[in-house]
Structure formats: structure tokens, C-alpha cells
Design a protein around this motif. Structure first.
Motif, PDB file in Angstrom:
ATOM      1  N   MET A 241       0.894  -1.063  -0.039  1.00 48.64           N
ATOM      2  CA  MET A 241       0.052  -0.106   0.012  1.00 48.64           C
ATOM      3  C   MET A 241       0.866   1.194   0.059  1.00 48.64           C
ATOM      4  O   MET A 241       0.530   2.267  -0.609  1.00 48.64           O
ATOM      5  N   LYS A 242       1.789   1.208   0.690  1.00 52.63           N
ATOM      6  CA  LYS A 242       2.893   2.628   0.989  1.00 52.63           C
ATOM      7  C   LYS A 242       3.573   2.708  -0.440  1.00 52.63           C
ATOM      8  O   LYS A 242       3.707   3.815  -1.123  1.00 52.63           O
ATOM      9  N   ARG A 243       4.007   1.661  -1.081  1.00 54.36           N
ATOM     10  CA  ARG A 243       4.549   1.700  -2.296  1.00 54.36           C
ATOM     11  C   ARG A 243       3.464   2.322  -3.506  1.00 54.36           C
ATOM     12  O   ARG A 243       3.905   3.245  -4.139  1.00 54.36           O
ATOM     13  N   ASP A 244       2.287   1.836  -3.431  1.00 63.10           N
ATOM     14  CA  ASP A 244       1.245   2.383  -4.382  1.00 63.10           C
ATOM     15  C   ASP A 244       1.186   3.811  -4.023  1.00 63.10           C
ATOM     16  O   ASP A 244       0.791   4.564  -5.144  1.00 63.10           O
ATOM     17  N   VAL A 245       1.153   4.126  -2.767  1.00 66.50           N
ATOM     18  CA  VAL A 245       0.513   5.631  -2.360  1.00 66.50           C
ATOM     19  C   VAL A 245       1.777   6.339  -2.819  1.00 66.50           C
ATOM     20  O   VAL A 245       1.398   7.812  -3.470  1.00 66.50           O
ATOM     21  N   THR A 246       2.838   5.969  -2.715  1.00 67.44           N
ATOM     22  CA  THR A 246       4.120   6.863  -2.937  1.00 67.44           C
ATOM     23  C   THR A 246       3.869   7.099  -4.484  1.00 67.44           C
ATOM     24  O   THR A 246       4.274   8.295  -4.786  1.00 67.44           O
ATOM     25  N   LEU A 247       3.669   6.330  -5.365  1.00 70.15           N
ATOM     26  CA  LEU A 247       3.518   6.732  -6.741  1.00 70.15           C
ATOM     27  C   LEU A 247       2.197   7.743  -6.834  1.00 70.15           C
ATOM     28  O   LEU A 247       2.332   8.693  -7.787  1.00 70.15           O
ATOM     29  N   LEU A 248       1.283   7.332  -6.214  1.00 67.42           N
ATOM     30  CA  LEU A 248       0.012   8.329  -6.261  1.00 67.42           C
ATOM     31  C   LEU A 248       0.433   9.697  -5.856  1.00 67.42           C
ATOM     32  O   LEU A 248      -0.237  10.837  -6.278  1.00 67.42           O
ATOM     33  N   ARG A 249       1.160   9.938  -4.778  1.00 70.47           N
ATOM     34  CA  ARG A 249       1.584  10.963  -4.360  1.00 70.47           C
ATOM     35  C   ARG A 249       2.449  11.857  -5.366  1.00 70.47           C
ATOM     36  O   ARG A 249       2.259  13.111  -5.547  1.00 70.47           O
ATOM     37  N   LYS A 250       3.300  11.025  -5.988  1.00 71.07           N
ATOM     38  CA  LYS A 250       4.091  11.711  -6.920  1.00 71.07           C
ATOM     39  C   LYS A 250       3.434  11.921  -8.139  1.00 71.07           C
ATOM     40  O   LYS A 250       3.877  13.109  -8.811  1.00 71.07           O
ATOM     41  N   LEU A 251       2.529  11.411  -8.649  1.00 66.30           N
ATOM     42  CA  LEU A 251       1.448  11.902  -9.558  1.00 66.30           C
ATOM     43  C   LEU A 251       0.532  12.701  -9.291  1.00 66.30           C
ATOM     44  O   LEU A 251      -0.218  13.175 -10.337  1.00 66.30           O
ATOM     45  N   LYS A 252       0.465  13.186  -8.028  1.00 69.24           N
ATOM     46  CA  LYS A 252      -0.500  14.464  -7.792  1.00 69.24           C
ATOM     47  C   LYS A 252      -1.826  13.743  -7.908  1.00 69.24           C
ATOM     48  O   LYS A 252      -2.629  14.660  -8.135  1.00 69.24           O
ATOM     49  N   ILE A 253      -1.933  12.456  -7.211  1.00 69.15           N
ATOM     50  CA  ILE A 253      -3.309  11.914  -7.542  1.00 69.15           C
ATOM     51  C   ILE A 253      -4.042  12.013  -6.275  1.00 69.15           C
ATOM     52  O   ILE A 253      -3.389  11.975  -5.038  1.00 69.15           O
ATOM     53  N   MET A 254      -5.356  12.231  -5.947  1.00 72.89           N
ATOM     54  CA  MET A 254      -6.060  12.121  -4.752  1.00 72.89           C
ATOM     55  C   MET A 254      -7.614  11.624  -4.777  1.00 72.89           C
ATOM     56  O   MET A 254      -7.903  11.420  -6.202  1.00 72.89           O
ATOM     57  N   ASP A 255      -8.070  11.729  -3.837  1.00 69.45           N
ATOM     58  CA  ASP A 255      -9.726  11.120  -3.692  1.00 69.45           C
ATOM     59  C   ASP A 255      -9.571   9.708  -3.992  1.00 69.45           C
ATOM     60  O   ASP A 255     -10.936   9.218  -4.081  1.00 69.45           O
ATOM     61  N   TYR A 256      -8.834   8.992  -4.231  1.00 72.80           N
ATOM     62  CA  TYR A 256      -9.040   7.494  -4.312  1.00 72.80           C
ATOM     63  C   TYR A 256      -9.292   6.805  -3.017  1.00 72.80           C
ATOM     64  O   TYR A 256      -9.347   7.637  -1.829  1.00 72.80           O
ATOM     65  N   SER A 257      -9.872   5.724  -2.960  1.00 75.10           N
ATOM     66  CA  SER A 257      -9.838   4.943  -1.810  1.00 75.10           C
ATOM     67  C   SER A 257      -9.739   3.543  -1.578  1.00 75.10           C
ATOM     68  O   SER A 257      -9.397   2.956  -2.726  1.00 75.10           O
ATOM     69  N   LEU A 258      -9.703   2.995  -0.596  1.00 76.26           N
ATOM     70  CA  LEU A 258      -9.446   1.408  -0.461  1.00 76.26           C
ATOM     71  C   LEU A 258     -10.802   0.903  -0.396  1.00 76.26           C
ATOM     72  O   LEU A 258     -11.878   1.046   0.442  1.00 76.26           O
ATOM     73  N   LEU A 259     -11.318   0.254  -1.500  1.00 73.81           N
ATOM     74  CA  LEU A 259     -12.381  -0.632  -1.571  1.00 73.81           C
ATOM     75  C   LEU A 259     -12.334  -1.974  -0.774  1.00 73.81           C
ATOM     76  O   LEU A 259     -11.527  -2.756  -1.218  1.00 73.81           O
ATOM     77  N   VAL A 260     -12.908  -2.228   0.296  1.00 71.61           N
ATOM     78  CA  VAL A 260     -12.765  -3.521   1.026  1.00 71.61           C
ATOM     79  C   VAL A 260     -14.281  -4.239   0.934  1.00 71.61           C
ATOM     80  O   VAL A 260     -15.398  -3.675   1.374  1.00 71.61           O
ATOM     81  N   GLY A 261     -14.321  -5.457   0.225  1.00 76.43           N
ATOM     82  CA  GLY A 261     -15.505  -6.164   0.460  1.00 76.43           C
ATOM     83  C   GLY A 261     -14.935  -7.354   1.169  1.00 76.43           C
ATOM     84  O   GLY A 261     -13.948  -8.026   1.226  1.00 76.43           O
ATOM     85  N   ILE A 262     -16.095  -7.720   2.217  1.00 80.54           N
ATOM     86  CA  ILE A 262     -15.851  -8.688   3.221  1.00 80.54           C
ATOM     87  C   ILE A 262     -16.555  -9.814   2.948  1.00 80.54           C
ATOM     88  O   ILE A 262     -18.130  -9.635   2.873  1.00 80.54           O
ATOM     89  N   HIS A 263     -16.194 -11.142   2.957  1.00 83.09           N
ATOM     90  CA  HIS A 263     -17.026 -12.409   2.794  1.00 83.09           C
ATOM     91  C   HIS A 263     -16.864 -13.046   3.940  1.00 83.09           C
ATOM     92  O   HIS A 263     -15.406 -13.473   4.421  1.00 83.09           O
TER      93      HIS A 263
END
Ligand code: ATP
Ligand code: CA
Ligand code: CA
Length: 433
Positions: A241-263
Motif C-alpha cells: 500500500m505504501k509503495r502504491d501511495v508513493t506513486l499516487l503522491r508523486k503523480l499528484k493524485i487524490m480522492d482515491y479510496s481503499l475498497l474493501v469487500g468482506i466475505h
């Protein structure tokens, strides 16, 4: 299991659009995949190809039911992306084939996007804004490099970027991506988590009439839930997750979310077998219930599917055009666990099973990923500027800079990731780490 969405058949308002999308995808994907594989070049990232479809067809494009134009973006990059995500080309085509192919996930949410599922629920087509489309093209190389370096990324898996236009109609941009939720397992609760608490609550009273609504950060906290991972899975999950968010920060992306489905494994799928209604979901909105439509076609058997898959592979190899109305896609309940080709976070029956503090398997399977990651900070800022006049509080709080957004996201998700035992210990004030 519950059928999600409204079936898009000939009577549906978006039938022509959906049909054209699939026809275009099928044509362009088989066209690219028919060629011998090669390394990517710089030009592949900017490539775009335009095709005109009509009723008669020509030497380039096969005949189609309707007149429309189709644009295919960076086909070679997406071919490599699909292969990185371990998609089988014939399987991909099969899923996006057949007449009664799609169901529509409600109508526009806040963003105005439409969502369509492939018939077998493996793939989602999401219509996107022109700004998101331009942005994805701009960041495509960074995204590609990230996926190469992080095969287990939690980010949305993009399989194709296209545009469709009917005569006198507007241009519709769309992406094809992974459906995080499994076709063969019921999701008992869904959460969309951003790490923000302001305005991030679904009214619990409304759960009664919409028991499958997507809940938010405050609902999660109020229920004192955790992503229950023992040490091994926790480390892997947070690291990725940290690696992925590092990319998103670098690309100045926001408003994303973690979608969690629970079975919940104990509850299993049972109650759904009794559920005879079709749920119509609107992202972030109300759900309606409709009676199940009578099946429009016979579901092909496993044997038939295997035979069709073989035929399709042969056609791709021989560069033959693929006939339009092959109904080869499988229905969810007859699919085995596809396991997403062993990708780590999707390897427990398509999801990631909870574990205890001693790494023993837990009681639920999580289906999770980082979604809605094509919103550039500049885009939000402009929207905010526009809304300022209406003093819209929501737009003001969401417009925190992408670095802070990312940090807050990582902090929140990290804080809620702990095994049941760990959470219990902390509650009792023992050994907090
Ligand atoms: P907004 O910008 O208002 O948040 P949007 O139109 O951009 O909305 P998303 O946030 O991408 O939409 O998704 C809305 C909902 O659709 C999610 O909360 C989730 O329920 C569902 N959804 C989106 N992407 C996926 C996916 N990859 N797999 C499964 N469900 C998804
Ligand atoms: Ca969203
Ligand atoms: Ca969005």
C-alpha cells in the motif's frame, strides 16, 4: 448468488453504446493480440488508432450492427499490462463477448461515471471524464513501470483505454479494469475508505432499505472493525500500500479510496440462493430492487466454454475476425476460483484471507484494492474554485494536497490493520506497539 446490476439487453437505453464498446474492444484486442509479441517502444505509449464501423464493413473493420467510431489507445502497452496481470487473451475476449454481455451498475454517482460488468463479472467498464482520460494517457508510462516493478500492486488494474462515438453523439471515454469482487462469492459488507472522517458516513438508518450499501470510514470506525491480518500478511499489505501511495503522491493524485469487500466464510453464500431479487446499485447512492428478469439465453456448459475458448485461441492465432454474437461467457456460479494467476493479494479464492496473530487463517476473506485513482489535484482545485461560490464544504475538505492526502490514507489504513488478538490486547491496554 445475487446478481448485481441491471442487465443491458436490446431494450436498455444504453444497449447501443454497450454493444459498440464491446464490438470495438473485441476487434482491437484480437487485432493486437494476433501479432507476434514484441518489446514496447516510446511510441507505443502515445499510440492511438481510429476505426470506423458500419453495417457493411470494409477491408479493415468487420461489419457491425450500428455505425460508430472507435478509438483504441496504446494497444501494445495494454497488451503488456494484461499479460502482467496474468490475463489470458482468449479468456479476456470471451468475457467481453456474447449478446447479453453486460449489466450496468446503476446510473451515475457523483462523478457521473457509468459502470458495466462483463457478463461473468470479472471485468468492469467504467466511463471516465475527458480529464481523467487525458490524465491516464499522461501517466501511462509511470503506471506501467510501477506495475512492472510491483506485480502485486493494489492499484486498479487497467486493461484497456478506449473511446466510442456514435454519429452525432458525444465522445465516450472508458477504461476496462478488474472487478475486485468475486463472481462466485457473496460480499456481506462493502466499505469505501479514504482516511477522512468528514462527511464519510453512510446513514445507518438507510441500511435497512439498502442492506448492501457501500459504507464509509465512520461506519468502519463506529463498528470498531479491523483489517485482520497477522504479522506476515500485515507486513506485505502495508508495504505494498505504501509503495502504491508513493506513486499516487508523486503523480499528484487524490480522492482515491481503499475498497474493501468482506466475505464472511461462516455465512457463506447460502442466503443468496434464496434471494430472488436483482439489486440495482448506484455507486454512492440508493439501491432499488427489481424482480429478476427471465433468463434471455441458455447458459453455456463448461464443456461448451472450453471448446469455444479453444476456437477463440485458434482464431487469434490465425488472425481471423471474431464473429460478433458468440455467447461464450460463463456465468458466475459455474466458474471455478480463478485465483487471478496467483497474484498475492488475490490468491485466496480471488481475495486475501484474514489471519490471526499466529498467522493461522481467519474467518473472513477480504476483497480489496485502491480504486478511483485518476483524479489529479489540478482537476480538484479547478472544481473547488468553481464550487467556492456556492461554499460547498465537501469540496473544500477534499482538496487537501496530494501529499497530505496520501499520508493520511496510509496512516488510517495502517492503523486499522491488525489481527483480532492484537486489537483485543490494545483494548485491554496491554503491550501497544
Ligand atoms: P466518485 O468520484 O463520486 O467517488 P466514481 O464514479 O469515480 O465516484 P468510484 O469511486 O470509482 O466511482 O466507484 C464507485 C463505487 O463503484 C465504489 O464504491 C464501488 O462500490 C464500485 N467499484 C468501483 N470500482 C470497483 C472495482 N474495481 N471493483 C468492484 N467495485 C468497484
Ligand atoms: Ca470514489
Ligand atoms: Ca471519481
Amino acid at each position: 448468488r445475487v446478481v448485481v446490476g441491471t442487465k443491458v439487453d436490446q431494450n436498455h437505453v444504453n444497449w447501443v453504446t454497450a454493444y459498440n464498446m464491446l464490438t470495438g474492444i473485441r476487434f482491437t484486442v484480437s487485432r493486437t493480440n494476433a501479432k507476434v509479441d514484441r518489446d514496447l517502444t516510446d511510441a507505443d505509449f502515445d499510440a492511438r488508432h481510429k476505426f470506423s464501423f458500419d453495417i457493411t464493413g470494409n477491408e479493415l473493420t468487420p461489419s457491425a450492427k450500428y455505425d460508430f467510431k472507435f478509438k483504441d489507445y496504446a494497444p501494445w502497452v495494454f497488451r503488456h499490462l494484461r499479460s502482467n496481470f496474468r490475463l489470458d487473451p482468449a479468456d479476456y475476449l470471451m468475457s467481453l463477448t456474447s449478446k447479453y454481455i453486460l449489466s450496468e451498475l446503476g446510473s451515475p454517482g457523483k462523478s457521473g461515471s457509468f459502470f458495466y460488468f462483463s457478463r461473468d463479472y470479472k471485468y468492469i467498464i467504467k466511463t471516465i471524464h475527458h480529464a481523467e482520460h487525458k490524465f491516464l494517457r499522461k501517466i501511462l508510462r509511470d503506471y506501467y513501470n510501477h506495475v512492472k516493478a510491483n506485480p502485486n500492486t493494489l492499484l486498479s488494474q487497467f486493461y484497456g483505454l478506449h473511446r466510442v462515438k456514435i454519429p452525432y453523439g458525444r465522445k465516450i471515454h472508458f477504461v476496462v479494469m478488474n472487478n475486485l469482487f468475486p463472481p462466485h462469492r457473496d460480499i456481506h459488507r462493502t466499505f469505501d475508505l479514504k482516511g477522512s472522517t468528514i462527511g464519510r458516513e453512510f446513514r445507518e438508518e438507510d441500511l435497512e432499505k439498502n442492506p448492501r450499501a457501500t459504507l464509509k470510514d465512520l461506519n468502519w470506525l463506529n463498528r470498531n472493525l479491523h483489517l485482520e491480518f497477522g504479522p506476515t500478511k500485515k507486513r506485505a499489505f502495508i508495504e505494498q500500500m505504501k509503495r502504491d501511495v508513493t506513486l499516487l503522491r508523486k503523480l499528484k493524485i487524490m480522492d482515491y479510496s481503499l475498497l474493501v469487500g468482506i466475505h464472511d466464510l461462516e455465512r457463506g453464500n447460502e442466503e443468496n440462493l434464496r434471494d430472488k431479487t436483482l439489486k440495482v446499485f448506484q455507486p454512492g447512492g440508493e439501491a432499488a430492487e427489481e424482480p429478476l428478469p427471465t433468463p434471455l439465453m441458455r447458459t453455456p456448459s463448461k464443456l461448451e466454454n472450453a471448446r469455444k475458448a479453444k476456437e477463440l485461441r485458434q482464431m487469434i492465432k490465425n488472425q481471423k475476425p471474431i464473429p460478433m454474437d458468440q455467447s461464450t461467457s460463463k456465468m458466475p456460479d459455474e466458474m471455478e476460483d480463478d485465483g487471478r494467476g496467483g497474484l498475492y493479494f488475490y490468491s485466496d479464492d480471488g481475495g486475501f484471507r484474514a489471519t490471526h496473530e499466529d498467522d493461522r487463517p481467519g474467518e473472513v476473506i477480504y476483497y480489496l484494492g485502491i480504486i478511483d485513482c485518476l483524479t489529479h489535484y489540478g482537476f480538484i482545485k479547478r472544481a473547488e474554485h468553481f464550487f467556492k461560490g456556492f461554499s460547498n464544504p465537501e469540496s473544500q475538505i477534499s482538496a487537501i494536497p496530494p501529499e497530505r492526502y496520501g499520508d493520511r490514507f496510509v496512516r488510517f489504513i495502517s492503523a486499522i490493520t491488525k489481527s483480532r488478538e492484537k486489537a483485543e490486547q490494545e483494548k485491554n491496554g496491554e503491550g501497544i506497539d
